[in-house]
Design an enzyme around this catalytic site. Structure first.
Site, PDB file in Angstrom:
ATOM      1  N   MET A 167       1.239  -1.396   0.017  1.00 36.10           N
ATOM      2  CA  MET A 167       0.149  -0.122   0.069  1.00 36.10           C
ATOM      3  C   MET A 167       1.201   1.355   0.515  1.00 36.10           C
ATOM      4  O   MET A 167       1.937   0.984   0.286  1.00 36.10           O
ATOM      5  CB  MET A 167      -1.396   0.463   1.442  1.00 36.10           C
ATOM      6  CG  MET A 167      -1.914  -1.343   1.349  1.00 36.10           C
ATOM      7  SD  MET A 167      -2.704  -1.043   3.179  1.00 36.10           S
ATOM      8  CE  MET A 167      -3.905   0.320   2.583  1.00 36.10           C
ATOM      9  N   ASP A 218      -2.890  -5.193   0.191  1.00 34.87           N
ATOM     10  CA  ASP A 218      -2.621  -6.202   0.880  1.00 34.87           C
ATOM     11  C   ASP A 218      -2.726  -6.650   1.805  1.00 34.87           C
ATOM     12  O   ASP A 218      -3.272  -7.986   2.574  1.00 34.87           O
ATOM     13  CB  ASP A 218      -0.888  -6.290   1.253  1.00 34.87           C
ATOM     14  CG  ASP A 218      -0.154  -5.272   2.155  1.00 34.87           C
ATOM     15  OD1 ASP A 218      -0.720  -4.523   2.173  1.00 34.87           O
ATOM     16  OD2 ASP A 218       0.736  -5.013   1.951  1.00 34.87           O
TER      17      ASP A 218
END
Length: 492
Positions: free
Chosen positions: A78, A237
């Protein structure tokens, strides 16, 4: 039919293929480099991601009937900043989630714009790893690159674009940019204005399980995929890993004991705590989640074992621990500062309560318990929002320790479920692809069908009561030392 999950991590891309029932057919992994051009900086070349993802897909699908590959989706690292020019060419290396160059911009957002405004605009406050501070850094330090920006993307979304030609992102991953109005699931006009960007420069937002397109004909030919292969938006994730652990619906919780640690709590309704101690993001199931992030979790135990007592016999050290709930030593697990719930980069690790009769076993036990107590800190913030959290799943390297799981069950005073597969974001990505293709009617149905609980660790009332008393002491240690930590930071 087959479904591919692509987990675009920080050091490697992991690819997984499962069939419609959730059976994992094959897993492959491909590494790529990280560049550190200056102290505290962390960058990658997005073309490295693309090259290794393509090679990974070839390896993953070799020997299978590729015509049966129905869909593909993602979990991804991210917060990274990928910027493209008018020809969709990468302007500069991606600035990653663990890059620390943006402290000045983070301080500006939190202290000048103000945390209250940021929370109102996005449900979150600024962290150095988030994307918006990175945009401000480029604007201030590389104005010629900032002027060339036509598209702003997140790492996994660059791979999705290369596959489909569509500029897309999903709500869960985009929540970590500090550019999204999380409650209303749209780009924040106020944050765009603060960062000096326009909505046309941002990708279209989708739910994680929605199809954004199909594989481009030339890419399909290159990789041997059918042109009908659907690409779903995917997720950040942590949200993708939550799908893979069945953490969907209301009040579900997953604890990840990796190098860092996360407490991920799914919620049907939007909620944010008044101190922004937890991240309030959109979830990949179409709803919301709260997430506490510890910067050091299993890495605390690794540091203690590898660097301090210098042994690789992790299990042997833990077998010597017998007096659960009676340890007089406490450990603060803030070896790299802390994010949730304290948001203090100056926080430090400490042992407290040492005496002449303190043993090696006491200190090992304190390290494990300290991580568990810190996990509870984040859980208590979520409970204060009215969320009922009766049990949690657990994953990550630390979850392989029976002793640690027992500690966590009793310190949190809740049932801890162990799942069969721990393939995390890659499995979550494949499940999102299956939903996008209609294999399952919803993310929750996919989780019910695929995620299997194989063991449950239950708290024991007497031990949970002992740990309750210990936790009350633990949570007083950080506030007592906060000013000391700041003074230490001033001298370093």
């Amino acid at each position: 039919m087959y479904y591919i999950g692509v987990d675009l991590g920080t050091s490697s891309v992991k690819l997984l293929m499962m069939d419609g029932s959730g059976k994992i057919e094959r897993i492959v992994s491909r590494e790529y480099p990280i560049a550190f051009p200056h102290p505290g900086w962390s960058e990658q070349d997005p073309d490295d991601w693309w090259r290794e993802t393509k090679e990974g897909i070839r390896q993953l699908t070799e020997g299978f009937d590729k015509s049966q590959i129905a869909g593909l989706s993602f979990g991804g690292q991210m917060h990274g900043l990928v910027i493209l020019d008018k020809d969709d060419q990468v302007i500069r290396p991606a600035i990653l989630w663990n890059d620390g160059r943006t402290q000045k911009q983070t301080d500006y957002l939190n202290n000048v714009i103000g945390k209250d405004k940021l929370s109102a605009y996005t449900a979150n406050i600024a962290f150095a790893g988030f994307t918006a501070p990175k945009i401000l850094w480029v604007k201030e330090n590389e104005p010629e690159n900032f002027a060339r920006i036509e598209k702003i993307m997140l790492p996994k979304d660059y791979i999705a674009y290369k596959l489909t030609g569509v500029h897309s992102s999903d709500y869960s991953d985009a929540s970590g940019m500090l550019l999204v109005d999380v409650k209303n699931r749209c780009w924040s006009k106020e944050m765009m204005e603060i960062c000096g960007v326009e909505e046309r420069q941002l990708p279209k937002l989708y739910e994680s399980y929605e199809a954004t397109g199909t594989v481009l004909p030339d890419v399909a030919k290159e990789l041997g995929l059918p042109e009908s292969c659907i690409v779903a938006a995917g997720a950040g994730d942590n949200a993708a890993a939550a799908i893979g652990t069945g953490t969907v619906g209301n009040g579900k919780c997953n604890i990840s004991l990796g190098t860092s640690g996360t407490v991920f709590i799914s919620s049907r309704d939007f909620c944010v705590d008044k101190y922004n101690a937890l991240h309030a993001f959109a979830h990949a199931d179409g709803h919301y989640h709260l997430m506490g992030c510890m910067l050091s979790a299993a890495s605390c135990n690794k540091w203690w074992m590898d660097d301090i007592i210098r042994t690789d016999d992790y299990g042997g050290e833990q077998k010597k621990i017998e007096k659960l709930g009676d340890n007089h030593v406490f450990f603060l697990p803030y070896l790299m500062g802390e994010r949730s719930p304290h948001n203090n980069p100056n926080a430090r690790g400490t042992f407290t309560g040492l005496t002449m009769d303190t043993t090696r076993e006491d200190m090992t036990q304190a390290v494990l318990e300290g991580v568990a107590f810190a996990i509870r800190d984040s859980l208590e913030v979520a409970r204060a929002q009215g969320l009922e959290i009766p049990r949690a799943t657990i994953c990550g390297g630390g979850a392989k320790s029976p002793l640690w799981k027992k500690m966590i069950a009793n310190i949190l005073n809740m049932k801890i479920d162990v799942i069969r597969s721990e393939e995390g974001p890659a499995l979550g990505g494949a499940m999102l692809a299956a939903v996008a293709c209609g294999e399952y009617p919803s993310v929750e149905e996919a989780a019910r069908a695929i995620v299997e609980i194989v063991d449950t660790v239950e708290p024991k009332p007497e031990l949970a009561e002992k740990y309750e008393k210990k936790y009350r002491v633990f949570k007083e240690i950080y506030p007592a030392l906060k000013d000391v930590f700041d003074k230490i930071a001033e001298q370093t």
